[in-house]
Scaffold this motif. Structure first.
Motif, PDB file in Angstrom:
ATOM      1  N   SER A  16       0.835  -1.209   0.000  1.00 45.10           N
ATOM      2  CA  SER A  16       0.000   0.000   0.000  1.00 45.10           C
ATOM      3  C   SER A  16       0.867   1.256   0.000  1.00 45.10           C
ATOM      4  O   SER A  16       0.432   2.318  -0.448  1.00 45.10           O
ATOM      5  CB  SER A  16      -0.945   0.002   1.197  1.00 45.10           C
ATOM      6  OG  SER A  16      -0.208  -0.017   2.403  1.00 45.10           O
ATOM      7  N   SER A  36      -4.788  -7.911  -7.877  1.00 44.73           N
ATOM      8  CA  SER A  36      -5.454  -6.643  -7.573  1.00 44.73           C
ATOM      9  C   SER A  36      -4.403  -5.546  -7.401  1.00 44.73           C
ATOM     10  O   SER A  36      -3.206  -5.816  -7.375  1.00 44.73           O
ATOM     11  CB  SER A  36      -6.296  -6.766  -6.300  1.00 44.73           C
ATOM     12  OG  SER A  36      -5.462  -7.017  -5.197  1.00 44.73           O
ATOM     13  N   LYS A  39      -5.561   0.287  -3.295  1.00 39.26           N
ATOM     14  CA  LYS A  39      -6.377   1.489  -3.520  1.00 39.26           C
ATOM     15  C   LYS A  39      -5.554   2.763  -3.359  1.00 39.26           C
ATOM     16  O   LYS A  39      -5.930   3.816  -3.868  1.00 39.26           O
ATOM     17  CB  LYS A  39      -7.574   1.497  -2.588  1.00 39.26           C
ATOM     18  CG  LYS A  39      -8.546   0.418  -2.946  1.00 39.26           C
ATOM     19  CD  LYS A  39      -9.803   0.487  -2.155  1.00 39.26           C
ATOM     20  CE  LYS A  39     -10.659  -0.697  -2.558  1.00 39.26           C
ATOM     21  NZ  LYS A  39     -12.046  -0.471  -2.473  1.00 39.26           N
ATOM     22  N   THR A  40      -4.421   2.668  -2.687  1.00 35.41           N
ATOM     23  CA  THR A  40      -3.568   3.839  -2.489  1.00 35.41           C
ATOM     24  C   THR A  40      -2.957   4.331  -3.800  1.00 35.41           C
ATOM     25  O   THR A  40      -2.420   5.434  -3.842  1.00 35.41           O
ATOM     26  CB  THR A  40      -2.437   3.525  -1.492  1.00 35.41           C
ATOM     27  OG1 THR A  40      -1.688   2.403  -1.969  1.00 35.41           O
ATOM     28  CG2 THR A  40      -2.990   3.233  -0.111  1.00 35.41           C
ATOM     29  N   LYS A  42      -4.390   5.525  -6.151  1.00 34.73           N
ATOM     30  CA  LYS A  42      -5.089   6.728  -6.601  1.00 34.73           C
ATOM     31  C   LYS A  42      -4.310   7.994  -6.265  1.00 34.73           C
ATOM     32  O   LYS A  42      -4.551   9.047  -6.846  1.00 34.73           O
ATOM     33  CB  LYS A  42      -6.497   6.796  -6.027  1.00 34.73           C
ATOM     34  CG  LYS A  42      -6.547   6.967  -4.533  1.00 34.73           C
ATOM     35  CD  LYS A  42      -7.970   6.933  -4.033  1.00 34.73           C
ATOM     36  CE  LYS A  42      -7.995   7.041  -2.523  1.00 34.73           C
ATOM     37  NZ  LYS A  42      -9.330   6.924  -1.994  1.00 34.73           N
ATOM     38  N   PRO A  61      -9.763  -1.076  -9.250  1.00 32.30           N
ATOM     39  CA  PRO A  61     -10.541  -0.098  -8.486  1.00 32.30           C
ATOM     40  C   PRO A  61     -11.096   1.017  -9.374  1.00 32.30           C
ATOM     41  O   PRO A  61     -10.424   1.494 -10.289  1.00 32.30           O
ATOM     42  CB  PRO A  61      -9.537   0.467  -7.472  1.00 32.30           C
ATOM     43  CG  PRO A  61      -8.472  -0.563  -7.379  1.00 32.30           C
ATOM     44  CD  PRO A  61      -8.407  -1.214  -8.733  1.00 32.30           C
ATOM     45  N   LYS A  62     -12.324   1.433  -9.105  1.00 31.03           N
ATOM     46  CA  LYS A  62     -12.956   2.508  -9.872  1.00 31.03           C
ATOM     47  C   LYS A  62     -12.111   3.767  -9.853  1.00 31.03           C
ATOM     48  O   LYS A  62     -12.024   4.484 -10.843  1.00 31.03           O
ATOM     49  CB  LYS A  62     -14.341   2.808  -9.301  1.00 31.03           C
ATOM     50  CG  LYS A  62     -15.324   1.710  -9.516  1.00 31.03           C
ATOM     51  CD  LYS A  62     -16.652   2.035  -8.850  1.00 31.03           C
ATOM     52  CE  LYS A  62     -17.549   0.816  -8.888  1.00 31.03           C
ATOM     53  NZ  LYS A  62     -18.790   1.025  -8.149  1.00 31.03           N
ATOM     54  N   GLU A  63     -11.477   4.029  -8.722  1.00 32.51           N
ATOM     55  CA  GLU A  63     -10.637   5.217  -8.599  1.00 32.51           C
ATOM     56  C   GLU A  63      -9.504   5.198  -9.611  1.00 32.51           C
ATOM     57  O   GLU A  63      -9.120   6.217 -10.162  1.00 32.51           O
ATOM     58  CB  GLU A  63     -10.043   5.337  -7.191  1.00 32.51           C
ATOM     59  CG  GLU A  63     -11.049   5.480  -6.092  1.00 32.51           C
ATOM     60  CD  GLU A  63     -11.542   4.132  -5.540  1.00 32.51           C
ATOM     61  OE1 GLU A  63     -11.103   3.067  -6.023  1.00 32.51           O
ATOM     62  OE2 GLU A  63     -12.381   4.155  -4.636  1.00 32.51           O
TER      63      GLU A  63
END
Length: 86
Positions: A16, A36, A39-40, A42, A61-63
């Motif tokens: 992350s 995967s 999320k970081t 982004k 992720p959508k971001e």
């Protein structure tokens, strides 16, 4: 750090802390075992090139899909369907 090459290292996950590399412009993580992305990612606002080919990605992720590098030239990046087939 502006370029990070992690291709072909059998990585199964990314830390992350990758999101801390805010000056990163190019990320090469192809030919690994990634399913995967953290999320970081982004936070990587300066990222202009991102190669994640040949990974068993299950979710993007959508971001990440909303980031400028993704939309400026979608032909430079494999489609989600293509990724799922590798």
């Amino acid at each position: 750090l502006q370029r990070l090459y992690l291709s072909g290292n059998a990585l199964s996950e990314l830390p992350s802390s990758l999101g801390n590399l805010i000056l990163l412009e190019e990320l090469y993580i192809d030919c690994n075992a990634l399913s995967s992305f953290p999320k970081t990612m982004k936070a990587l606002k300066n990222l202009r090139f991102f190669n994640f080919d040949k990974n068993p990605i299950r979710d993007i992720p959508k971001e990440l899909k909303k980031m400028p590098f993704w939309s400026t030239n979608p032909n430079r990046y494999p489609s989600f369907e293509t990724v799922l087939q590798t």
